[in-house]
Design a protein around this motif. Structure first.
Motif, PDB file in Angstrom:
ATOM      1  N   THR A  63      17.732 -20.076 -19.036  1.00 40.21           N
ATOM      2  CA  THR A  63      17.344 -19.395 -17.811  1.00 40.21           C
ATOM      3  C   THR A  63      15.833 -19.426 -17.621  1.00 40.21           C
ATOM      4  OG1 THR A  63      17.486 -17.319 -16.606  1.00 40.21           O
ATOM      5  CG2 THR A  63      17.271 -17.137 -18.984  1.00 40.21           C
TER       6      THR A  63
ATOM      7  N   PHE B 229      20.215 -16.925 -25.127  1.00 39.07           N
ATOM      8  CA  PHE B 229      20.862 -16.714 -23.839  1.00 39.07           C
ATOM      9  C   PHE B 229      22.129 -17.555 -23.750  1.00 39.07           C
ATOM     10  CE2 PHE B 229      16.246 -16.234 -22.946  1.00 39.07           C
ATOM     11  CZ  PHE B 229      16.271 -14.857 -22.851  1.00 39.07           C
TER      12      PHE B 229
ATOM     13  N   ASP C 129      14.824 -17.172 -15.233  1.00 41.37           N
ATOM     14  CA  ASP C 129      14.808 -15.944 -14.448  1.00 41.37           C
ATOM     15  C   ASP C 129      14.365 -14.776 -15.340  1.00 41.37           C
ATOM     16  OD1 ASP C 129      15.280 -13.755 -12.934  1.00 41.37           O
ATOM     17  OD2 ASP C 129      17.356 -14.214 -12.440  1.00 41.37           O
TER      18      ASP C 129
ATOM     19  N   GLU D  37      14.096 -11.610 -14.708  1.00 41.65           N
ATOM     20  CA  GLU D  37      14.926 -10.405 -14.621  1.00 41.65           C
ATOM     21  C   GLU D  37      16.175 -10.538 -15.491  1.00 41.65           C
ATOM     22  OE1 GLU D  37      14.302  -7.429 -13.256  1.00 41.65           O
ATOM     23  OE2 GLU D  37      12.321  -8.291 -12.921  1.00 41.65           O
ATOM     24  N   ARG D  38      16.689 -11.739 -15.535  1.00 37.35           N
ATOM     25  CA  ARG D  38      17.871 -11.983 -16.375  1.00 37.35           C
ATOM     26  C   ARG D  38      17.515 -11.836 -17.864  1.00 37.35           C
ATOM     27  NH1 ARG D  38      22.776 -14.379 -17.058  1.00 37.35           N
ATOM     28  NH2 ARG D  38      22.815 -16.030 -18.594  1.00 37.35           N
TER      29      ARG D  38
ATOM     30  N   PHE E  98      17.177  -8.239 -18.570  1.00 35.05           N
ATOM     31  CA  PHE E  98      18.492  -7.598 -18.592  1.00 35.05           C
ATOM     32  C   PHE E  98      19.129  -7.740 -19.983  1.00 35.05           C
ATOM     33  CE2 PHE E  98      23.113  -8.011 -18.099  1.00 35.05           C
ATOM     34  CZ  PHE E  98      23.394  -6.769 -17.553  1.00 35.05           C
ATOM     35  N   VAL E  99      19.035  -8.951 -20.543  1.00 36.27           N
ATOM     36  CA  VAL E  99      19.627  -9.194 -21.865  1.00 36.27           C
ATOM     37  C   VAL E  99      18.838  -8.446 -22.937  1.00 36.27           C
ATOM     38  CG1 VAL E  99      20.305 -10.975 -23.506  1.00 36.27           C
ATOM     39  CG2 VAL E  99      20.424 -11.456 -21.081  1.00 36.27           C
TER      40      VAL E  99
ATOM     41  N   GLU F 290      17.459 -25.883 -16.346  1.00 39.36           N
ATOM     42  CA  GLU F 290      18.434 -24.846 -16.046  1.00 39.36           C
ATOM     43  C   GLU F 290      19.725 -25.500 -15.566  1.00 39.36           C
ATOM     44  OE1 GLU F 290      18.146 -20.424 -14.093  1.00 39.36           O
ATOM     45  OE2 GLU F 290      16.840 -22.000 -13.390  1.00 39.36           O
TER      46      GLU F 290
END
Lengths: 406, 106
Positions: free
Chosen positions: A312, A308, A314, A316-317, A320-321, A348
């Motif tokens: 993170t 990343f 998160d 959802e993040r 997404f990646v 973070e």
């Protein structure tokens, strides 16, 4: 004895010989894959003498040695074997450094006394345990410092009997220099260029190097020359640097039905991410890296590693990646299971958010909300600051409030 | 902050910012402030750090102000001015002009 060195000489080739017993007695190349463009990862000593070297294109290596047998060992299997060996030694010694896969340096001070054995017995038992557990040839040497132990294990391998018996080689501190003297200069941990140049100078053994003045070696080879001189005299102040324990969390699942499209993989991946992030001990932690692996119906494994841009926590993040990678994935067979590993635990980064969230959609929503507020209250209550006459010397002329959105 | 739009502001929709607020000031015979009534107390002026004068807009509603940057007892700093036309005192934070007047805006 202070330090010991345990190694499986030519680790990948030894693994290949264990996996494929029919390779016994044949020159072996371990290649990265059986495809065009495959490279040599390791080769047996006889092939090295004929010019084959790691990194060479497999085609070229085979043109040099047509009788060579080619084997493939997956990186994952090699890493698992190396880890098993390391864990075995880590159960014995508190200070272990993995120099390379299948090559370990470790502290042995006081361990024999702790086990109620002599040093020789202790090292012999350890070597036997490693050999029987891994099924690989294991060389073991010990000495007063890291280099002497390293050289002792190399010498133990060179002195193995014709039957292949390998015994631990212990070098007493007072005999270090005499032990090192006849060893070839190739045991020195210096650059390949320097080793070649030492040979060109007619320096074949460590005794030849030790006999020279230190200044002469430094004049020719710089700091590396000075270090070679020290090592040839049995002096080494390097320390064992244990690996850093890296926390990771792995979760896996079997799919209810083989999946060949990306949608069910995304659903399963989302569930895996959620499970990984809910791990009790590490909840709220941020991660730098994710490893996604899919087990295919035909027995193969396909994996992707994502780093990343920022750590993170998160889910959802992360998804997404991952989604971008998965949508480009072409699978040779349906997926039957997934595994997700998060690693690179850290905190973070903090982010300063803008006062007004950017984007035309958010801006429209804001304008709409302000208009409704003005309509309800009858007169403007939300304003923005505008420059009216910024050049004016009169303070009340410079700035003014105007109703927001008008 | 929004950049100057270069259009005339619509009357009634624009509220000037930083309007002068009346303040009670006791001045000496030379017109220099010596005490200021601030937050319910009459505080002596312990220092005048700066002073300047603005005479402007004589062509419409004339402005003549004498500004003082004063420090009150307790360390509070204030920018106050005396309106020389009305003989009244005001408090007003002062920012020097940020840009030169545009040649087209006269």
């Amino acid at each position: 004895m202070e330090v010991a060195c345990l190694r499986v000489p030519n680790f990948l080739v030894a693994l290949a010989r264990r996996e494929f017993p029919q390779l016994a007695g044949r020159p072996v190349i371990v290649a990265s894959a059986r495809e065009d463009g495959a490279q040599v990862r390791a080769c047996s000593a006889s092939l090295a003498k004929r010019g084959v070297a790691p990194g060479m294109a497999l085609r070229r290596a085979l043109s040099l040695c047509r009788d060579a047998a080619v084997a493939t060992i997956s990186e994952r299997d090699a890493a698992r074997e190396a880890e098993a060996l390391r864990e075995l030694v880590e159960r014995t010694s508190p200070l272990v450094e993995e120099v390379a896969p299948g090559h370990l340096h470790f502290d042995v001070r006081g361990l024999a006394r702790l086990a109620g054995e002599t040093e020789k017995e202790f090292l012999r038992d350890l070597q036997e345990a490693a050999r029987s557990r891994s099924g690989l040839p294991v060389a073991l040497g010990a000495g007063k410092n890291v280099f002497v132990a390293h050289a002792a294990s190399a010498a133990a391998w060179l002195r193995r009997g014709s039957s292949g018996d390998l015994l631990p080689l212990l070098v007493p501190a007072e005999e270090s220099e005499s032990f090192l003297a006849p060893l070839p200069v190739e045991v020195l941990p210096v650059s390949r260029t320097m080793k070649v140049r030492l040979r060109l100078f007619g320096l074949r053994t460590l005794a030849d190097v030790a006999a020279l003045p230190r200044a002469a070696l430094e004049a020719q080879f710089g700091r590396e020359g000075g270090r070679a001189w020290e090592l040839a005299h049995g002096e080494d102040d390097s320390r064992i640097i244990p690996r850093r324990e890296e926390l990771s969390v792995s979760v896996a699942m079997e799919l209810p039905a083989p999946a060949s499209t990306v949608e069910p993989l995304l659903v399963a991946t989302r569930a895996l991410i959620r499970r990984a992030l809910e791990e009790r001990a590490l909840r709220g932690a941020a991660w730098r890296q994710a490893r996604w692996e899919a087990a295919l119906e035909n027995g193969e494994t396909v994996g992707r590693t994502l780093t990343f841009r920022e750590p993170t926590a998160d889910g959802e993040r992360m998804l997404f990646v991952l989604r971008q990678k998965l949508e480009r994935l072409s699978l040779p067979a349906s997926v039957v299971g997934l595994e997700l590993t998060l690693s690179g635990l850290c905190t973070e980064y903090g982010h300063q958010q803008g006062f007004w969230p950017t984007g035309p959609r958010r801006w429209r929503e804001l304008l709409e909300a302000v208009e409704q507020l003005h309509a309800r209250l009858g007169e403007p209550h939300v304003f923005r600051i505008v420059e009216v006459e910024p050049w004016s010397r009169i303070p009340e002329r410079q700035l003014a409030l105007v109703p927001f959105g008008r | 902050m929004v950049a100057h739009p270069r259009t005339s502001a619509r009357p009634g929709t624009v509220r000037p910012l930083n309007l002068p607020r009346p303040i009670a000031v006791e001045a000496d015979s030379s017109g220099q402030p010596v005490r200021v009534f601030w937050q319910g107390r009459l505080l002596p002026v312990i220092a005048i750090h700066d002073r300047w004068r603005i005479d402007d807009e004589w062509w419409r509603e004339e402005i003549a102000r004498r500004y003082f940057l004063v420090e009150l007892q307790g360390g509070r700093r204030l920018t106050i001015f005396q309106d020389l036309l009305r003989d009244a005192w005001y408090e007003q934070p002062y920012e020097p002009p940020r840009r030169k007047r545009s040649p087209m805006s006269a």
